[in-house]
Design a protein around this motif. Structure first.
Motif, mmCIF file in Angstrom:
data_model
loop_
_atom_site.group_PDB
_atom_site.id
_atom_site.type_symbol
_atom_site.label_atom_id
_atom_site.label_comp_id
_atom_site.label_asym_id
_atom_site.label_seq_id
_atom_site.Cartn_x
_atom_site.Cartn_y
_atom_site.Cartn_z
ATOM 1 N N THR A 124 0.851 -1.204 0.000
ATOM 2 C CA THR A 124 0.000 0.000 0.000
ATOM 3 C C THR A 124 0.883 1.251 0.000
ATOM 4 O O THR A 124 1.713 1.415 0.899
ATOM 5 C CB THR A 124 -0.897 0.019 1.258
ATOM 6 O OG1 THR A 124 -1.623 -1.201 1.270
ATOM 7 C CG2 THR A 124 -1.848 1.192 1.246
ATOM 8 N N PRO A 125 0.736 2.121 -0.990
ATOM 9 C CA PRO A 125 1.556 3.335 -1.019
ATOM 10 C C PRO A 125 1.206 4.262 0.148
ATOM 11 O O PRO A 125 0.055 4.309 0.572
ATOM 12 C CB PRO A 125 1.170 3.987 -2.360
ATOM 13 C CG PRO A 125 0.432 2.947 -3.129
ATOM 14 C CD PRO A 125 -0.168 2.009 -2.144
ATOM 15 N N SER A 126 2.208 4.963 0.662
ATOM 16 C CA SER A 126 1.980 5.811 1.840
ATOM 17 C C SER A 126 1.158 7.048 1.461
ATOM 18 O O SER A 126 1.198 7.502 0.316
ATOM 19 C CB SER A 126 3.323 6.269 2.413
ATOM 20 O OG SER A 126 3.902 7.197 1.514
ATOM 21 N N PRO A 127 0.442 7.627 2.454
ATOM 22 C CA PRO A 127 -0.305 8.855 2.180
ATOM 23 C C PRO A 127 0.599 9.982 1.675
ATOM 24 O O PRO A 127 0.197 10.786 0.844
ATOM 25 C CB PRO A 127 -0.917 9.210 3.543
ATOM 26 C CG PRO A 127 -0.962 7.920 4.291
ATOM 27 C CD PRO A 127 0.197 7.108 3.814
ATOM 28 N N THR A 128 1.849 10.011 2.155
ATOM 29 C CA THR A 128 2.777 11.066 1.704
ATOM 30 C C THR A 128 3.008 10.957 0.199
ATOM 31 O O THR A 128 2.993 11.952 -0.530
ATOM 32 C CB THR A 128 4.145 10.922 2.424
ATOM 33 O OG1 THR A 128 3.888 10.767 3.803
ATOM 34 C CG2 THR A 128 5.054 12.099 2.165
ATOM 35 N N LEU A 129 3.197 9.725 -0.240
ATOM 36 C CA LEU A 129 3.431 9.500 -1.669
ATOM 37 C C LEU A 129 2.199 9.942 -2.481
ATOM 38 O O LEU A 129 2.319 10.586 -3.527
ATOM 39 C CB LEU A 129 3.690 8.005 -1.871
ATOM 40 C CG LEU A 129 4.591 7.558 -3.017
ATOM 41 C CD1 LEU A 129 5.873 8.347 -3.058
ATOM 42 C CD2 LEU A 129 4.892 6.065 -2.885
ATOM 43 N N LEU A 130 1.018 9.604 -1.964
ATOM 44 C CA LEU A 130 -0.207 9.971 -2.687
ATOM 45 C C LEU A 130 -0.355 11.488 -2.745
ATOM 46 O O LEU A 130 -0.764 12.048 -3.774
ATOM 47 C CB LEU A 130 -1.439 9.337 -2.023
ATOM 48 C CG LEU A 130 -1.434 7.798 -1.939
ATOM 49 C CD1 LEU A 130 -2.740 7.286 -1.350
ATOM 50 C CD2 LEU A 130 -1.208 7.157 -3.306
ATOM 51 N N ARG A 131 0.020 12.159 -1.654
ATOM 52 C CA ARG A 131 -0.069 13.636 -1.659
ATOM 53 C C ARG A 131 0.916 14.226 -2.658
ATOM 54 O O ARG A 131 0.602 15.173 -3.377
ATOM 55 C CB ARG A 131 0.226 14.182 -0.253
ATOM 56 C CG ARG A 131 -1.024 14.246 0.630
ATOM 57 C CD ARG A 131 -0.790 15.153 1.826
ATOM 58 N NE ARG A 131 0.298 14.691 2.678
ATOM 59 C CZ ARG A 131 0.165 13.755 3.627
ATOM 60 N NH1 ARG A 131 -1.005 13.221 3.860
ATOM 61 N NH2 ARG A 131 1.198 13.384 4.347
ATOM 62 N N ARG A 132 2.117 13.629 -2.739
ATOM 63 C CA ARG A 132 3.115 14.131 -3.719
ATOM 64 C C ARG A 132 2.582 13.970 -5.141
ATOM 65 O O ARG A 132 2.756 14.831 -6.000
ATOM 66 C CB ARG A 132 4.434 13.369 -3.566
ATOM 67 C CG ARG A 132 5.329 13.987 -2.491
ATOM 68 C CD ARG A 132 6.632 13.232 -2.340
ATOM 69 N NE ARG A 132 7.266 12.894 -3.584
ATOM 70 C CZ ARG A 132 7.989 11.788 -3.793
ATOM 71 N NH1 ARG A 132 8.170 10.926 -2.811
ATOM 72 N NH2 ARG A 132 8.545 11.557 -4.964
#
Ligand SMILES: Cc1cc2nc3c(=O)[nH]c(=O)nc-3n(C[C@H](O)[C@H](O)[C@H](O)COP(=O)(O)OP(=O)(O)OC[C@H]3O[C@@H](n4cnc5c(N)ncnc54)[C@H](O)[C@@H]3O)c2cc1C
Length: 429
Positions: free
Chosen positions: A311-319
């Motif tokens: 599962t990709p991290s929320p930080t990655l999704l925000r980037r």
């Protein structure tokens, strides 16, 4: 021995490199397939004289050694469980369970009188040719079209010794200024823009200006630029005209992935984890809509992780969301103006493979009728050039391609062998 990979990534540009690295770091056995000899895709295409920039080397060098890289290898067809590939060694099939489509985009070329003369290329096309060794030293070049790629192409031409006479941008000065004023939100982009403008010091940058005609006998020797002050004729040796990029959709279409529309063009529709509508198929980078290098890198990482079951991290999704917001601005401020669609005259060739003129297309209401009536889009490029233009000019949309989606040798189609890593050992950057 037939081999199996956990994740297969198609395309070794920023998106594909990032995806392959992420999936391999999650412990998966990964294959990375690309039809170019070296990794890097379009933006980091290897420059024979100047090599690759440091940021490209960092990403390429970070690719784990156990990623099985198939270079100079094209995926020519895709089904729900198998890819058909070809390279100099022959044709072979590769079974897949998890796939990342990172096939990038191609340039949007809009027809205008004279655009098929030798010496007229796309803007990215000129850049690619220069990097591959086409001599530009001392040649007078005019660059026209739309978007930041014009600056990148001009900077490459200058670096290769060309004399860049002018850059003609179709967007209005208001749009260009608003775009520039918004760049503080993406400091990396701002730095790139400043660096490019510095490298292009002294080159006139004209907004609200179009290349309306190319002139010449055997090859281009002049261009007419139409801007707010009227029409200027400029003598030149080369003219490079590109109106941005459009996603490469063939493989996603062949697999049945749902697409979404953005203006006149389609891109692969993905969810927050970069998953497409087809189970096991992920997509990243320009295939999901034109977003630039940074967007491709972060989308690739998300897709690679998701394909590996992480599962990709929320930080990655925000980037990723931040990077996509940049893409949205790009599309708004450099949207094609109607004047560009009014450039062809009746005799302007639109399908350059089959010599179909703008006038000949008028009688046909759709892509299929135009194909049947004129052979438009049925030549060597299979509509990859005129397809983008006709989506803009006439809202013609091509249906899903029939396999093979790229030209294939008869032997590839007739006698493909199952993939065997002892026959196709893979290369490392
Ligand atoms: C001609 C051109 C020049 C560009 N120059 C610049 C620039 O100077 N600066 C900039 O910021 N951006 C540039 N761009 C935009 C740039 O491509 C993207 O921002 C960025 O590279 C996108 O990364 P990507 O990984 O999505 O796609 P890409 O970098 O395009 O990588 C996709 C890769 O997939 C491969 N591929 C596609 N289909 C297949 C297949 N069927 N089988 C095997 N391999 C396949 C392609 O050969 C390519 O190597 C350029 C684009 C183009 C088309």
């Amino acid at each position: 021995m037939a081999d199996a990979f956990d994740v297969i990534v198609i395309g070794a540009g920023p998106a594909g490199l990032s995806a392959a690295r992420a999936a391999a770091s999650a412990g998966k056995r990964v294959a990375l397939v690309d039809n170019q000899a070296r990794p890097g895709g379009q933006v980091w295409r290897h420059d024979l004289r100047h090599g690759q920039p440091a940021d490209a080397r960092r990403v390429i060098d970070a690719l784990p050694a156990d990623v099985h890289r198939l270079a100079d290898t094209q995926v020519v067809a895709a089904t729900t469980d198998e890819l058909l590939l070809q390279n100099d060694a022959g044709g072979f099939t590769l079974a897949w369970t998890s796939l990342v489509i990172a096939t990038g985009g191609r340039e949007l070329l809009m027809p205008f009188p004279g655009w098929t003369l030798p010496g007229v290329t796309g803007a990215g096309g000129l850049q690619a040719l220069a990097k591959q060794g086409w001599p530009l030293a001392g040649r007078r070049v005019v660059i026209a079209g739309s978007g930041p790629l014009l600056l990148a192409a001009a900077a490459t031409a200058r670096r290769h010794g060309a004399q860049v006479l002018a850059i003609a941008e179709q967007a209005s000065p208001t749009d260009v200024n608003r775009f520039a004023a918004s760049l503080w939100r993406w400091p990396g982009k701002l730095a790139q823009a400043v660096a490019l403008r510095t490298r292009l010091a002294g080159v006139p940058y004209r907004t609200d200006t179009l290349a309306v005609a190319a002139h010449g006998g055997d090859r281009v020797d002049a261009v007419e630029l139409r801007g707010p002050g009227g029409v200027d004729r400029i003598d030149c040796d080369l003219l490079a005209v590109g109106y941005g990029l459009v996603p490469q959709m063939e493989l996603a279409d062949a697999l049945g992935c749902t697409s979404a529309s953005e203006g006149a063009h389609r891109h692969v529709a993905v969810d927050a984890r970069q998953a497409t509508s087809v189970v096991g198929v992920y997509a990243a980078g320009e295939a999901c809509g034109i977003g630039g290098r940074d967007c491709a890198l972060v989308e690739g990482e998300i897709a690679g992780l998701a394909a590996a079951g992480v599962t990709p991290s929320p930080t990655l999704l925000r980037r990723r969301d931040h990077a996509r917001a940049f893409a949205a601005r790009l599309n708004t401020h450099f949207a094609l103006r109607d004047a560009v669609r009014a450039l062809p005259d009746p005799q302007t060739i639109v399908c350059r493979c089959e010599d179909v003129t703008w006038e000949q297309l008028q009688a046909h209401a759709g892509s299929r009728a135009a194909k049947l009536g004129t052979r438009c889009g049925m030549g060597a490029c299979q509509g990859r050039v005129c397809g983008g233009a006709l989506a803009e000019l006439r809202h013609f949309h091509r249906g899903a391609p029939r396999p093979p989606v790229f030209p294939a040798r008869l032997a590839t189609l007739g006698e493909p062998q199952p993939f065997d890593s002892s026959v196709y050992p893979g290369v490392h950057p």
